[in-house]
Design an enzyme around this catalytic site. Structure first.
Site, short mmCIF file in Angstrom:
data_model
loop_
_atom_site.label_atom_id
_atom_site.label_comp_id
_atom_site.label_asym_id
_atom_site.label_seq_id
_atom_site.Cartn_x
_atom_site.Cartn_y
_atom_site.Cartn_z
N PRO A 30 19.02 8.24 -14.00
CG PRO A 30 18.96 6.05 -14.79
CD PRO A 30 19.54 6.89 -13.69
CG ASP A 69 15.40 3.62 -15.55
OD1 ASP A 69 16.07 2.63 -15.89
OD2 ASP A 69 14.72 3.67 -14.51
CD1 TRP A 511 13.07 -0.37 -8.53
CD2 TRP A 511 14.13 1.58 -8.54
NE1 TRP A 511 12.12 0.61 -8.50
CE2 TRP A 511 12.74 1.82 -8.49
CE3 TRP A 511 15.00 2.68 -8.55
CZ2 TRP A 511 12.20 3.10 -8.47
CZ3 TRP A 511 14.46 3.94 -8.52
CH2 TRP A 511 13.08 4.15 -8.48
CD GLN A 547 14.43 7.80 -7.04
OE1 GLN A 547 14.98 6.72 -7.06
NE2 GLN A 547 13.32 8.03 -7.72
CD1 TRP A 551 19.71 4.91 -9.40
CD2 TRP A 551 20.20 7.01 -8.80
NE1 TRP A 551 20.83 5.30 -10.08
CE2 TRP A 551 21.15 6.58 -9.73
CE3 TRP A 551 20.28 8.31 -8.28
CZ2 TRP A 551 22.19 7.40 -10.16
CZ3 TRP A 551 21.31 9.12 -8.71
CH2 TRP A 551 22.26 8.66 -9.64
CE LYS A 584 2.22 12.70 -3.95
NZ LYS A 584 2.25 11.31 -3.58
CE LYS A 587 -1.30 13.81 -16.95
NZ LYS A 587 -0.79 12.51 -17.34
#
Ligand SMILES: [Zn+2]
Ligand SMILES: [Zn+2]
Length: 1014
Positions: A30, A69, A511, A547, A551, A584, A587
């Site tokens: 999620p 999530d 988590w 992850q 997750w 990377k 902003k």
């Protein structure tokens, strides 16, 4: 297309039709919808889409439930930012109920944009039936999981050192810790600890966290390492800058030179064990009662002689090793740091300062007291809070843990059952992570999340509640909401002492929530228990590489503790999305590519195709609007043009005549079968990269070879050609449908349309192949390639016919070309083909010395050597033999590596060679060939005149030509050809108005094109 899918309800239909079929289980990891979706979300979402689509077409039942999530620190931080809060105190004052209401609202703020994007990129997932981790049903299932763990004795409270974010006021788990390592510059401080019995001599210790010196407890040395007492000499030595001469310091021998330079005089050597028990003066006088062994030298097994001084300062509460050392030696543990990261009242002038701010003041205080030996800066990788970016501190405190270390072997065994993409994750990144497993720090002292369902009475009896019903059974009222603060008001009665039990105020790690999704998404085991069991484990999950500690880990750890097995069978890891320079995206750098810009400029298929085929998905992408544009140019456009070609000609030419298949038809069908085999093989291995590339090669063969060589047949309405092209377009579209679902459905709907959508079709099965024919065609294409290159080198247009091509080919290759010789002749525009078996027959090999190899050997004798080499027999060296040469009376041996072999073509030929293959073109152009070439140029000019006049491909014209006599003569000689190619029903050679003026080799041609009266 989206509208059509909605109207025809294609997604749900694709699931309905497979009910009862073998399931293929996908779990949605999620995302959080409190921020806008970015390009990296599109990446994971299209990879989550492509294999379920493929498996559906392969006949599987693939339900896809969306999920969100909703809990956790990221959500709280967002709300804090909006409200201008800087710490937990602000939240408590504002009111937890109101704060959590804002969190609840914030968490789904961008869900509409997420859903819109999900639809736009063609990610088929059931957003109407999504699970939400804030749902009371979801929370109840999570409680159930905790109770299971509790009953196994795996959920415990403990006092341990944890990584702690002072900004967020909460501990982090080790997997969260792993998410936030960053390069940082910290103070590097060397401090003197004078010995009580000999104040002239100091232990020299080093730290990068000066604030830990305030609660300094002891120093540790390695008993087995050699230490020295060193006296500093010259006060002007850079190493002892700021020091008086005669400073006497104890440190590890191995580090003397690095710390003190080369000057010091070594007064004494001793093993670390000789230092144990020495007493010294602590750096600050504020906290002193550390017990018997406080402020003495202790033995530590973690002392490094890689950096520092080999004398390790320890503040007992601030590090795992420190804490262990303190506990083992019976030191009193003081933690004068408040949860917000400020020093408490026990720390003298530093009280109230944030520990990180205090660093500079502490260094000054050490300088003033003469304890500072040296201060500088230290660059290293240091953990930061993965959500708010604050540098973490290590800190002893009470926390709730899940004892995952107790099931480490089971975790490792379960990992063995998972197929990882890329493979090295299994025993690398993920396997290592499991090998180094530490207990899961589960509790968070926060507000918005799943409450830890542990209640405690005043006697210290604990109970873990596993369901809402259990609250009532234990005498509690049902809360208005399962979140804080409502759940905190639920009071239970203690079974053991009858006292009131109140909830431990902590929340659990977010988590843990997402790791419970295999059952919590169904509210199992309270409801849908069978369904949850049927859909366990997942056949496929896919998320970003990071992850492995998020997750992927939480899913595995929870399912291993609860069910004793892994909750997923296949896991695909995705890499980072970088900008074209490999930076990377952020902003602040202004290099973020917004997915909507890409979708609006190039469409969803282009973005998908780029992600699927440009790289192996775990290698990371250098992403920009332009790179996606390339996938349109290189693949989607040629595909579309081939389809448009078919539609155009199918509309104007009623197929008629015999339907006999040609070699080309059979070849492209065989290529389709080969491509289908390859795509199935690759997709079964979760590899879109090479599946997609195989399709791209096929589409290239189709448009640049099959269609180009068959144009005449489409023109003539040859039904076999139309059938073949249509079958190939449909076949390729079905192979492509999971990857680029939009364009393929468009093609399918127009060319077939038997089903409401291509996505309701079955995936193609590979038809029969003619591998011999495929091989033959490849040989011819290679020869054509060489012939074209020869033309390009001779600067001769393909439109100029040539007398002859000579091809080096023997045996099987010659047979292949002979069988398809017409293609070769047409493609190279030659009258005839001649075969020779050795390249020698196309010219003469000459030997040239390889100066780089021979120069160093012969030096000044090179001219003589070069002359000797040019006199050698090339045939001998070609056979790989070595030959002798005599230079100035000396014999030398020359091998194939000493020479380069150059083929000098026969006079009047252009030769192109690649390995053992070669093609030569006879460049001689007589008048007849020349006129034919000119006639072709005329046709070419008329075709563009037709186009400029806006005529449709099928329009017949009356054509009038005028201008240069030689051009007209050529056109006259090939009158039928010119008229046929340009669809001219009449052709005249005077009176052209010159609507269109062309120039051919400097000669003028006037062209008049009129629509012929029907
Ligand atoms: Zn933080
Ligand atoms: Zn009790």
């Amino acid at each position: 297309m989206l509208e059509r899918w909605r109207e025809r309800d294609v997604f749900h239909e694709s699931i309905r039709r497979r009910e009862g079929a073998p399931p293929f289980v996908f779990y949605e990891g999620p995302p959080t919808a409190n921020g806008r979706p970015g390009s990296h979300h599109v990446l994971s979402r299209v990879f989550k889409d492509v294999f379920p689509r493929y498996k559906t077409m392969q006949g599987h039942f693939v339900p896809r439930k969306a999920g969100w999530d909703c809990h956790g620190l990221p959500v709280e931080l967002e709300v804090e930012k909006e409200l201008g809060f800087t710490n937990k105190h602000d939240i408590e004052q504002f009111g937890i109920a109101e704060f959590n209401a804002r969190c609840r609202e914030s968490v789904l703020r961008y869900i509409d944009e997420w859903n819109e994007l999900t639809e736009r990129i063609g990610f088929w997932i059931d957003t109407n039936d999504a699970y939400f981790t804030l749902d009371p049903n979801y929370v109840e299932s999570v409680w159930w999981s905790l109770k299971q763990v509790w009953e196994k004795g795996l959920l415990v409270e403990g006092n341990r050192v944890v990584p702690y974010c002072t900004r967020c006021g909460t501990a982090l788990s080790s997997h969260e810790l792993a998410l936030g390592y960053k390069d940082a510059v910290d103070p590097s401080v060397f401090v003197r600890f004078p010995l009580v019995d000999d104040p002239d001599v100091s232990l020299l210790a080093w730290t990068t966290m000066p604030w830990t010196l305030v609660p300094h407890a002891a120093v540790a040395v390695d008993p087995d390492v050699d230490y020295v007492r060193a006296r500093l000499g010259d006060p002007r030595s850079p190493a002892s800058a700021g020091q008086g001469a005669g400073d006497r310091l104890i440190l590890a021998e191995a580090l003397v030179e690095r710390v003190l330079g080369e000057d010091p005089e070594i007064e004494e050597r001793m093993p670390g064990s000789a230092l144990l028990g020495l007493r010294y003066e602590p750096p600050f006088p504020y906290i002193t009662d550390y017990g018997e062994r406080g402020h003495t030298v202790l033995a530590g097994d973690f002392v490094s002689i890689e950096d520092g001084t080999g004398v390790v300062h320890t503040g007992a509460a601030f590090g795992e090793d420190d804490f262990r050392l303190a506990t083992e030696n019976g030191l009193t543990i003081h933690n004068p740091v408040r949860p917000d990261g400020t020093f408490d009242e026990r720390t003298g002038p530093f009280a109230g300062m944030h520990v990180r701010e205090a660093d500079a003041h502490i260094v000054e205080a050490l300088r003033d007291s003469g304890r500072l030996f040296r201060a500088g800066e230290y660059e290293h990788s240091y953990p930061h809070c993965w959500r708010c970016d604050t540098p973490l501190i290590y800190y002893a405190k009470k926390n709730w843990y899940v004892r995952t270390t107790a099931v480490k072997d089971e975790l490792l065994a379960a990992n063995e059952t998972i197929k990882w993409y890329p493979e090295h994750i299994k025993h690398g990144r993920f396997g290592n992570w499991l090998e180094n497993n530490v207990d899961w720090a589960l509790s968070r002292e926060r507000y918005w999340g799943t409450p830890l369902p542990v209640w405690r009475c005043e006697q210290g009896h604990d109970v873990c509640v596993g369901s809402l019903a259990e609250l009532s059974e234990r005498g509690g009222e049902q809360p208005e909401d399962v979140h804080r603060p409502f759940i905190d008001e639920v009071v239970l009665s203690c079974e053991q002492c009858g006292g009131e039990m109140r909830r431990v105020p902590d929340l659990i790690d977010v988590w843990w929530d997402s790791g419970c999704m295999p059952f919590a998404q169904w509210h199992a085991p309270f409801e849908n228990e069978n369904l949850a069991r049927e859909r366990f484990p997942a056949d496929y999950i896919c998320e970003a590489l990071d992850q492995t500690r998020g997750w992927f880990y939480s899913l595995l750890a929870i399912s291993v503790m609860l069910f004793g097995e892994a909750s997923y069978r296949t896991c695909l890891c995705l890499g980072l999305i970088l900008d074209p320079d490999g930076q990377k995206m952020s902003k602040s750098k202004g290099n973020v590519v917004v997915p909507w810009d890409v979708l609006n400029a190039h469409g969803a298929d282009a973005m998908r195709w780029y992600y699927f085929t440009s790289k192996q998905p775990w290698d990371g992408y250098r992403f920009s609007l332009e790179t996606v544009g390339e996938s349109v140019r290189q693949f989607l456009k040629p595909l579309w043009n081939t389809y448009a070609f078919y539609v155009l000609y199918a509309n104007v030419n009623e197929p008629s005549g015999s339907a006999e298949e040609t070699e080309l038809d059979r070849w492209i069908r065989s290529r389709l079968a080969a491509t289908t085999e390859r795509v199935i093989e690759r997709m079964e291995d979760y590899d879109t990269t090479f599946a997609g590339r195989a399709i791209a090669e096929f589409v290239d063969d189709l448009s640049n070879w099959y269609v180009r060589l068959s144009r005449r047949r489409f023109w003539d309405g040859d039904p076999a050609a139309f059938d073949t092209l249509r079958d190939c377009l449909l076949g390729a579209s079905k192979l492509l449908a999971p990857l680029t679902p939009f364009v393929t459905d468009e093609i399918y709907d127009n060319l077939d349309g038997a089903e409401p959508s291509i996505h309701l079709c079955y995936f193609p099965e590979a038809g029969g192949r003619d591998e011999g024919l495929e091989w033959n065609m490849q040989v011819v294409r290679d020869a054509v390639e060489l012939g074209r290159a020869a033309r390009a080198h001779a600067k001769l247009k393909v439109r100029q016919p040539l007398r002859e091509a000579v091809v080096v080919a023997a045996d099987r290759e010659r047979g292949a070309i002979e069988r398809l010789e017409e293609l070769l002749k047409e493609e190279l525009n030659v009258r005839s083909v001649r075969y020779v078996s050795e390249a020698d027959e196309l010219g003469r090999f000459e030997l040239k010395p390889n100066y780089r190899a021979l120069g160093p050997r012969f030096g000044k004798q090179m001219p003589q050597v070069a002359a000797a080499i040019s006199a050698l027999d090339p045939a001998k060296l070609r056979a790989g033999r070595r030959v002798g040469v005599n230079v100035n009376g000396q014999d030398h041996e020359i091998g194939p590596e000493d020479v380069t072999m150059v083929l000098q073509p026969l006079e009047g030929y252009q030769v192109e060679r690649s390995g053992t293959h070669a093609v030569a073109l006879n460049l001689e152009i007589d008048d007849e060939l020349r006129r034919e070439g000119l006639a072709r140029e005329v046709v070419h000019a008329v075709q563009s005149a037709r186009k400029n006049a806006g005529l449709d491909v099928e329009d017949r014209i009356s054509l009038t030509l005028a201008g240069d006599e030689e051009l007209l003569a050529a056109a006259r000689e090939h009158q039928d050809y010119v008229a046929g190619e340009t669809l001219a029903t009449s052709l005249e050679f005077d009176g052209a108005q010159g609507d269109e003026r062309a120039e051919i080799e400097g000669r003028a041609l006037l062209i008049s094109v009129r629509l012929a009266s029907a």
